[in-house]
Design an enzyme around this catalytic site. Structure first.
Site, short mmCIF file in Angstrom:
data_model
loop_
_atom_site.label_atom_id
_atom_site.label_comp_id
_atom_site.label_asym_id
_atom_site.label_seq_id
_atom_site.Cartn_x
_atom_site.Cartn_y
_atom_site.Cartn_z
N SER A 136 8.96 -13.33 -17.87
CA SER A 136 10.14 -13.53 -19.01
C SER A 136 10.73 -14.47 -19.07
CB SER A 136 11.20 -11.95 -19.77
OG SER A 136 11.40 -12.95 -21.23
N LYS A 162 5.92 -14.96 -20.70
CA LYS A 162 6.58 -14.49 -22.48
C LYS A 162 8.02 -15.55 -22.93
CE LYS A 162 8.63 -10.54 -22.88
NZ LYS A 162 9.02 -9.51 -23.85
N LYS A 164 11.05 -16.20 -25.27
CA LYS A 164 11.20 -15.93 -26.59
C LYS A 164 11.65 -16.99 -26.96
CE LYS A 164 13.10 -11.97 -24.35
NZ LYS A 164 13.01 -10.65 -24.97
N ASP A 189 7.93 -13.96 -28.27
CA ASP A 189 9.27 -12.63 -28.37
C ASP A 189 9.97 -13.50 -28.97
OD1 ASP A 189 10.16 -10.40 -28.20
OD2 ASP A 189 11.00 -9.63 -26.65
N GLU A 214 5.73 -11.05 -29.74
CA GLU A 214 5.88 -9.89 -30.29
C GLU A 214 7.09 -9.71 -31.14
OE1 GLU A 214 8.79 -7.30 -26.65
OE2 GLU A 214 7.65 -9.24 -26.33
N ASP A 239 8.53 -4.22 -30.54
CA ASP A 239 8.79 -3.36 -29.37
C ASP A 239 10.16 -2.48 -29.55
OD1 ASP A 239 11.09 -2.78 -27.69
OD2 ASP A 239 10.92 -5.34 -27.37
N LYS A 263 8.93 0.47 -23.69
CA LYS A 263 9.93 0.33 -22.60
C LYS A 263 10.16 2.66 -22.43
CE LYS A 263 11.53 -3.94 -23.82
NZ LYS A 263 12.55 -4.96 -24.21
N GLY A 291 10.90 -3.83 -19.70
CA GLY A 291 11.80 -3.92 -19.54
C GLY A 291 12.99 -4.04 -19.90
#
Length: 369
Positions: A136, A162, A164, A189, A214, A239, A263, A291
């Site tokens: 990420s 991934k 952000k 995400d 996400e 999520d 998660k 995570g």
């Protein structure tokens, strides 16, 4: 088995690179390690992972500590536990507070496996010895630095990137990454940074062949996510919405997503996580493991659980040195050819590095019989 003692280390590990999301900037990770000891002297370890601010979900590490001390630990006093699944039932009288529950429940799973001379993964079905992993990447407004960072991760073998994103930081960095890495498995995400009014803008992401988007909307926006998913070609992944099996059932029924970021701490531990995996398998809903900037303890738990072959999508289980200069386990996790070995020792399969633990943490006793 009966719980005779619970000890705790409060730890703060500095991050190698500050990590920025739509919520804010993280420069170090605070977490607690719970050491749960039975009447025979066996010890299980769990990690308490909430952030210090109530921005990801409602729980914080401070509120979780209160719930543990005043409400959850007393429920274990003088109880004869035959199986870790009983712990989730015991904790049902405490509403929510899933991460607090998970820290104890997963420690007791670790304890149970060690007591029986087994690796934790032996309690799961159809497992592997190595698993593919992704990485990420936080918000980095300097696109040159962002691409350099991703180039390094690709060279290390990470099998999925991934990114952000947030309003004002989405199309441009995604376009830059896709131009430089046209074939890489790429997802984004948003951490709830958008609203339904941004739907037209988000539909532009369909052009970039993303694996998924996400959590574009808030954690209670099942209906808005369903509306957006109808308009998108790209899969939506949930999520923050997913705290229980019931949330998965609701999301599936409404068509809110086509993927679940699972998660373990966010759903209260392994017992609920296993139910969610079974549901996703039955409904052919893609599930993968996320995570929480875990130390080697939480990372070991994640690796054990993600060893199940149902986890085909590379999760957020990076090597120890992705985030930290030093880990608090004796053998930090390393990535090799895009995969990380699943630990095969008893329980979660790791040992604490006492010197490093004392360097970054302080000891407290929470419960003594």
């Amino acid at each position: 088995m009966k719980i005779h003692r619970i000890d705790c280390y409060r730890v703060r590990l500095p991050l190698r690179i500050p990590f920025e999301t739509s919520y804010g900037r993280l420069a170090e990770k605070a977490f607690d390690l719970l050491l749960v000891t039975d009447e025979l002297g066996n010890q299980g370890i769990g990690e308490l992972v909430p952030f210090e601010q109530p921005d990801y979900i409602e729980e914080t590490i401070d509120t979780a500590r209160i719930i543990l001390q005043k409400h959850l630990i007393p429920l274990l006093d003088n109880v004869d536990i035959q199986h870790p699944k009983e712990v989730a039932l015991l904790f049902n009288e405490v509403k929510g507070n899933h991460m607090a529950k998970s820290s104890l429940e997963t420690a007791i799973w670790d304890l149970y496996a060690k007591r029986n001379g087994k690796s934790l993964k032996e309690y799961f079905t159809d497992t592997r010895t190595q698993i593919p992993v992704g990485v990420s990447v936080g918000i980095q407004t300097d696109l040159t630095k962002l691409l350099d960072q991703i180039t390094k991760y690709v060279a290390l073998g990470y099998q999925r990137i991934k990114l952000k994103i947030r309003p004002g930081y989405d199309l441009k960095p995604i376009d830059a990454i896709r131009n430089k890495f046209p074939d890489i498995l790429l997802m984004v995400d948003a951490n709830s940074a958008y609203t339904i009014s941004d739907s037209s803008h988000l539909k532009q992401l369909d052009a970039y062949d993303l694996a998924m988007i996400e959590q574009p909307f808030a954690a209670n926006d099942f209906l808005d996510h369903a509306q957006l998913q109808k308009e998108l070609k790209t899969d939506i992944c949930l999520d923050e919405n997913i705290r229980t099996l019931k949330d998965c059932e609701l999301a599936f029924s409404l068509g809110s997503c086509r993927s679940i970021n699972l998660k373990i701490p966010r759903v209260g531990g392994l017992t609920e996580a296993m139910k969610i995996v079974e549901f996703c398998k039955e409904k052919e809903l893609l599930v993968w493991l996320g995570g929480m900037f875990e130390s080697g303890v939480g990372r070991a738990l994640n690796l054990q659980f993600a060893s199940q072959k149902i986890f085909t999508f590379p999760g957020d289980i990076s090597a120890s040195d992705r985030y930290y200069y030093e880990d608090i386990i004796t053998e930090p996790f390393e990535i090799r050819k895009g995969e990380i070995n699943v630990p095969d020792g008893l329980g979660i399969g790791v040992l604490l590095a006492q010197e490093t633990l004392l360097k970054y943490g302080t000891y407290n006793s929470l419960f003594v019989k």
